[in-house]
Design a protein around this motif. Structure first.
Motif, mmCIF file in Angstrom:
data_model
loop_
_atom_site.group_PDB
_atom_site.id
_atom_site.type_symbol
_atom_site.label_atom_id
_atom_site.label_comp_id
_atom_site.label_asym_id
_atom_site.label_seq_id
_atom_site.Cartn_x
_atom_site.Cartn_y
_atom_site.Cartn_z
ATOM 1 N N UNK A 226 4.993 -5.553 1.805
ATOM 2 C CA UNK A 226 6.176 -4.783 1.428
ATOM 3 C C UNK A 226 5.902 -3.291 1.617
ATOM 4 N N UNK A 227 6.800 -2.549 2.282
ATOM 5 C CA UNK A 227 6.557 -1.125 2.531
ATOM 6 C C UNK A 227 6.874 -0.237 1.340
ATOM 7 N N UNK A 228 7.703 -0.723 0.423
ATOM 8 C CA UNK A 228 8.081 0.044 -0.766
ATOM 9 C C UNK A 228 7.632 -0.725 -1.997
ATOM 10 N N UNK A 229 7.000 -0.039 -2.929
ATOM 11 C CA UNK A 229 6.542 -0.685 -4.153
ATOM 12 C C UNK A 229 7.679 -0.763 -5.166
ATOM 13 N N UNK A 230 7.372 -1.294 -6.325
ATOM 14 C CA UNK A 230 8.394 -1.546 -7.336
ATOM 15 C C UNK A 230 9.110 -0.280 -7.782
ATOM 16 N N UNK A 231 8.357 0.785 -8.044
ATOM 17 C CA UNK A 231 8.958 1.985 -8.608
ATOM 18 C C UNK A 231 10.022 2.601 -7.710
ATOM 19 N N UNK A 232 9.783 2.820 -6.404
ATOM 20 C CA UNK A 232 10.837 3.354 -5.554
ATOM 21 C C UNK A 232 12.065 2.450 -5.469
ATOM 22 N N UNK A 233 11.855 1.143 -5.488
ATOM 23 C CA UNK A 233 13.006 0.235 -5.451
ATOM 24 C C UNK A 233 13.827 0.368 -6.732
ATOM 25 N N UNK B 124 6.968 7.346 -0.366
ATOM 26 C CA UNK B 124 6.856 6.035 0.282
ATOM 27 C C UNK B 124 7.871 6.008 1.414
ATOM 28 N N UNK B 125 7.427 5.567 2.585
ATOM 29 C CA UNK B 125 8.199 5.709 3.819
ATOM 30 C C UNK B 125 8.237 4.389 4.557
ATOM 31 N N UNK B 126 9.381 4.077 5.168
ATOM 32 C CA UNK B 126 9.508 2.858 5.964
ATOM 33 C C UNK B 126 10.416 3.128 7.160
ATOM 34 N N UNK B 127 10.021 2.573 8.304
ATOM 35 C CA UNK B 127 10.824 2.613 9.529
ATOM 36 C C UNK B 127 11.067 1.187 9.991
ATOM 37 N N UNK C 57 1.364 13.338 -1.351
ATOM 38 C CA UNK C 57 0.585 12.164 -0.998
ATOM 39 C C UNK C 57 1.544 11.066 -0.538
ATOM 40 N N UNK C 58 1.153 10.326 0.496
ATOM 41 C CA UNK C 58 2.019 9.310 1.092
ATOM 42 C C UNK C 58 1.321 7.959 1.042
ATOM 43 N N UNK C 59 2.024 6.943 0.539
ATOM 44 C CA UNK C 59 1.463 5.594 0.432
ATOM 45 C C UNK C 59 1.549 4.849 1.768
ATOM 46 N N UNK C 60 0.512 4.078 2.049
ATOM 47 C CA UNK C 60 0.521 3.115 3.157
ATOM 48 C C UNK C 60 0.141 1.768 2.557
ATOM 49 N N UNK C 61 1.136 0.937 2.304
ATOM 50 C CA UNK C 61 0.873 -0.350 1.660
ATOM 51 C C UNK C 61 0.289 -1.330 2.677
#
Length: 333
Positions: free
Chosen positions: A34-41, A79-82, A120-124
């Motif tokens: 999953x590219x986005x964790x719980x908190x951003x969702x 948190x970033x997703x493309x 800081x940027x997450x990479x899950x």
């Protein structure tokens, strides 16, 4: 010629929130994580001064990229997703630059949640594609969050006689389940003390707690508090003076809709008040969580832990957990 998609900055309406969830689902199906964790969702519908939503659209109007910037802590986190079909066209770089500008603009008020912060940027999953993107952008790893797992005997839950019993509380303590509403403030206090140095968990607010209580997975019967035992003459437990803050807690999470023979149960949050550390309560509450998850029929226990949290890693290693994946935060030096 590569042309970056137009972006939109601001609160998300209901349709756009769903479009971001669909985008995240498409990326997870492609990448296996999953590219986005719980908190951003949970924050997709949040409109606050410390939070920024940035959406990238295709020329046909579909949502092909998203980044969320959270400036509520000492550093800003993104948190970033493309979308998989729109990668390697510069969209990720545009969203990253936008996030960096949003985080690092000079703060006018100096109040918490404002700008002027290091990003800081997450990479899950820390996939090779994410590592390459980070290198090209001049970002380096600064934090690791480990994903640990261990098998459970799901068959034991089908036989009441063999179903594991919850461990007994040590002398001077009682084990009970969480009472929504009545225990909210006490739990927030001990959570803040137990995770005083944690960049996310220790900052949980009442709104954050209530948001999780509204999720379909929330079950107070899987949320355990270890409280000091005031003795048989303490009076009614509902009286505030007879209801001290927990010494430790174990919060489990099981997402609904999983296959019965392959259900994951998560040790979602485990904390020990600093005033009660050194008594083996972390090991005790780990055993409480594992016993509960086994009783509910989970086939595997999972959890997330900071890569530099040596005491917690030692506790979980003794409990049979092994490393299955890693999530990495990247930042500029």
């Amino acid at each position: 010629m590569r042309i970056a998609a137009p972006i939109e900055i601001g609160p998300l309406d209901t349709n756009t929130q769903q479009a971001v969830r669909d985008l995240a689902a498409a990326a997870e199906a492609h990448d296996g994580v999953a590219p986005l964790s719980e908190q951003p969702l949970l924050h997709l519908g949040t409109d606050a001064e410390w939070l920024t939503h940035v959406v990238a659209h295709s020329k046909f109007g579909s949502t092909i990229g998203y980044v969320q910037i959270d400036r509520s802590g000492e550093t800003a986190s993104a948190e970033l997703v493309i979308h998989p079909d729109h990668r390697r066209n510069g969209h990720g770089r545009v969203l990253l630059r936008t996030a960096e500008r949003d985080a690092t603009l000079p703060s006018r008020s100096g109040e918490p949640g404002q700008h002027g912060k290091h990003l800081r940027v997450w990479a899950h999953g820390d996939l090779e594609s994410a590592r390459g993107f980070a290198r090209a952008a001049g970002l380096s790893p600064v934090r690791e969050l480990l994903f640990l797992t261990r098998p459970l005997d799901a068959a034991a839950s089908s036989d009441a006689a063999d179903s594991p019993r919850l461990p007994e509380a040590p002398a001077g303590y009682r084990l009970r389940t969480f009472r929504p509403g009545a225990d909210d403030d006490a739990w927030l206090r001990v959570n803040a003390r137990a995770f005083a140095t944690h960049p996310e968990q220790g900052r949980m607010t009442l709104d954050d707690l209530r948001a999780r209580q509204g999720e379909p997975w929330f079950d107070p019967e899987g949320f355990f508090l270890l409280v000091p035992d005031a003795g048989p003459d303490a009076g009614p437990e509902t009286a505030p003076e007879n209801n001290p803050d927990p010494a430790a807690f174990q919060w489990t999470k099981t997402e609904p809709g999983q296959p019965d023979d392959a259900r994951d149960g998560e040790i979602y949050a485990l904390g020990v008040d600093p005033d009660h550390q050194g008594k083996g309560l972390g090991r005790l509450m780990t055993d409480v969580g594992l016993a509960h998850l086994t009783r509910t029929g989970a086939a595997r226990a999972v959890l997330y832990v900071e890569g530099d949290n040596a005491p917690a890693l030692a506790t979980y290693e003794r409990a049979g957990f092994t490393r299955a994946a890693v999530h990495v935060q990247y930042a500029r030096p």
